[in-house]
Design an enzyme around this catalytic site. Structure first.
Site, PDB file in Angstrom:
ATOM      1  N   LYS A 207      -6.169 -23.507 -68.967  1.00  9.29           N
ATOM      2  CA  LYS A 207      -5.672 -22.141 -68.742  1.00  9.29           C
ATOM      3  C   LYS A 207      -4.146 -22.076 -68.864  1.00  9.29           C
ATOM      4  O   LYS A 207      -3.619 -21.187 -69.524  1.00  9.29           O
ATOM      5  CB  LYS A 207      -6.085 -21.641 -67.344  1.00  9.29           C
ATOM      6  CG  LYS A 207      -7.593 -21.625 -67.121  1.00  9.29           C
ATOM      7  CD  LYS A 207      -7.953 -21.061 -65.744  1.00  9.29           C
ATOM      8  CE  LYS A 207      -7.497 -21.903 -64.573  1.00  9.29           C
ATOM      9  NZ  LYS A 207      -8.229 -23.170 -64.389  1.00  9.29           N
TER      10      LYS A 207
ATOM     11  N   ARG B 230      -9.826 -16.034 -57.645  1.00 12.52           N
ATOM     12  CA  ARG B 230     -10.720 -17.176 -57.484  1.00 12.52           C
ATOM     13  C   ARG B 230     -11.865 -16.877 -56.527  1.00 12.52           C
ATOM     14  O   ARG B 230     -12.723 -17.740 -56.330  1.00 12.52           O
ATOM     15  CB  ARG B 230      -9.922 -18.359 -56.933  1.00 12.52           C
ATOM     16  CG  ARG B 230      -9.465 -19.366 -57.979  1.00 12.52           C
ATOM     17  CD  ARG B 230      -8.558 -20.373 -57.303  1.00 12.52           C
ATOM     18  NE  ARG B 230      -8.553 -21.662 -57.911  1.00 12.52           N
ATOM     19  CZ  ARG B 230      -7.580 -22.117 -58.707  1.00 12.52           C
ATOM     20  NH1 ARG B 230      -6.571 -21.349 -59.044  1.00 12.52           N
ATOM     21  NH2 ARG B 230      -7.634 -23.334 -59.168  1.00 12.52           N
TER      22      ARG B 230
ATOM     23  N   ARG C  88      -3.730 -35.941 -66.699  1.00 12.06           N
ATOM     24  CA  ARG C  88      -2.573 -35.142 -66.294  1.00 12.06           C
ATOM     25  C   ARG C  88      -1.947 -35.708 -65.016  1.00 12.06           C
ATOM     26  O   ARG C  88      -0.721 -35.719 -64.867  1.00 12.06           O
ATOM     27  CB  ARG C  88      -3.028 -33.686 -66.056  1.00 12.06           C
ATOM     28  CG  ARG C  88      -1.901 -32.744 -65.678  1.00 12.06           C
ATOM     29  CD  ARG C  88      -2.355 -31.287 -65.682  1.00 12.06           C
ATOM     30  NE  ARG C  88      -3.109 -30.928 -64.498  1.00 12.06           N
ATOM     31  CZ  ARG C  88      -3.693 -29.738 -64.306  1.00 12.06           C
ATOM     32  NH1 ARG C  88      -3.627 -28.808 -65.245  1.00 12.06           N
ATOM     33  NH2 ARG C  88      -4.346 -29.477 -63.201  1.00 12.06           N
TER      34      ARG C  88
ATOM     35  N   ARG D 190       0.951 -34.605 -59.563  1.00  8.74           N
ATOM     36  CA  ARG D 190       0.149 -33.736 -58.684  1.00  8.74           C
ATOM     37  C   ARG D 190      -0.890 -34.565 -57.944  1.00  8.74           C
ATOM     38  O   ARG D 190      -1.758 -35.173 -58.563  1.00  8.74           O
ATOM     39  CB  ARG D 190      -0.548 -32.656 -59.522  1.00  8.74           C
ATOM     40  CG  ARG D 190       0.306 -31.426 -59.742  1.00  8.74           C
ATOM     41  CD  ARG D 190      -0.411 -30.389 -60.582  1.00  8.74           C
ATOM     42  NE  ARG D 190      -1.633 -29.874 -59.969  1.00  8.74           N
ATOM     43  CZ  ARG D 190      -2.303 -28.828 -60.425  1.00  8.74           C
ATOM     44  NH1 ARG D 190      -1.864 -28.181 -61.493  1.00  8.74           N
ATOM     45  NH2 ARG D 190      -3.406 -28.430 -59.824  1.00  8.74           N
TER      46      ARG D 190
ATOM     47  N   ARG E 261     -12.522 -29.755 -56.076  1.00  5.69           N
ATOM     48  CA  ARG E 261     -12.012 -28.563 -56.781  1.00  5.69           C
ATOM     49  C   ARG E 261     -13.075 -27.983 -57.706  1.00  5.69           C
ATOM     50  O   ARG E 261     -13.212 -26.761 -57.807  1.00  5.69           O
ATOM     51  CB  ARG E 261     -10.751 -28.916 -57.571  1.00  5.69           C
ATOM     52  CG  ARG E 261      -9.554 -29.112 -56.650  1.00  5.69           C
ATOM     53  CD  ARG E 261      -8.480 -29.945 -57.294  1.00  5.69           C
ATOM     54  NE  ARG E 261      -7.874 -29.318 -58.445  1.00  5.69           N
ATOM     55  CZ  ARG E 261      -7.213 -29.998 -59.376  1.00  5.69           C
ATOM     56  NH1 ARG E 261      -7.115 -31.311 -59.315  1.00  5.69           N
ATOM     57  NH2 ARG E 261      -6.653 -29.344 -60.384  1.00  5.69           N
TER      58      ARG E 261
END
Ligand code: ADP
Length: 190
Positions: free
Chosen positions: A14, A89, A128, A134, A146
């Site tokens: 996204k 969400r 990532r 992160r 998640r």
């Protein structure tokens, strides 16, 4: 105004696609994840509270993200349109967004939902996590949480927007350019 909702599970791409779309259509990118991470970086009390939840892969409370989006909309009255990324969400967030946009005399033009298999999502997020730092991208059990939050609380929003005839599903596999071309084709029909 052109208001687009970029939708899909964590790792669907996204953010990457949003960055291309804002250039092409001259839109403003509103990512609740990015806004929350800048609150954390600034050390605000909101950021501190959100960090514990985000590091676990849990959603932050609706009122927090709704308030953040509301002030971004109010502070940018002359925007050409917005790309919502990572928001809404939950159903409560979607209803709040509809109300906020209605008050401004506008609406969501379309929901662009990227579809990617779980194994590929996990692979992308772990990769990532190696360079992003992160915490939520570095641990498979947090990633699984998640994805589970997405499947239980967020994916049902496809029904919500489909009922308004606004849902377009796009395969999120392939090159970044392949996917952006598919998005442009859909957006140009809106
Ligand atoms: P990703 O799409 O990869 O999960 P984001 O940057 O969109 O990454 O979100 C990171 C985290 O921020 C989420 O796991 C959640 O804790 C929090 N968050 C972001 N947006 C929202 C939202 N709209 N509602 C609740 N929590 C959110």
């Amino acid at each position: 105004m052109l208001n687009l909702l970029l939708f899909g599970p964590p790792g669907a791409g996204k953010g990457t696609q949003a960055n291309l779309l804002i250039e092409k259509y001259n839109l403003m990118h509103l990512s609740t994840g990015d806004i929350l991470r800048s609150e954390i970086a600034a050390g605000t009390s909101l950021g501190l509270k959100a960090k514990t939840l985000m590091d676990r892969g849990d959603l932050v409370p609706d009122e927090v993200v709704i308030g953040m989006i509301s002030s971004k909309l109010d502070n940018n009255p002359s925007a050409n349109g917005f790309i919502f990324d990572g928001f809404p969400r939950t159903t409560a967030q979607a209803e709040a967004l509809d109300n906020m946009l209605a008050k401004k005399g506008t609406t969501i033009a379309g929901m662009l939902s990227l579809k990617v298999e779980d194994e590929e999502l996990i692979r992308r997020l772990l990769s990532r996590g190696k360079d992003s730092g992160r915490a939520d991208d570095q641990d498979e059990s947090i990633i699984a949480n998640r994805i589970n939050e997405y499947n239980t609380k967020t994916a049902p929003l496809k029904e919500y927007y489909s009922a308004q005839n606004k849902l377009s599903e796009i395969e999120g596999d392939g090159t970044i350019e392949d996917i952006s071309q598919k998005l442009y084709t859909v957006i140009d029909t809106l």
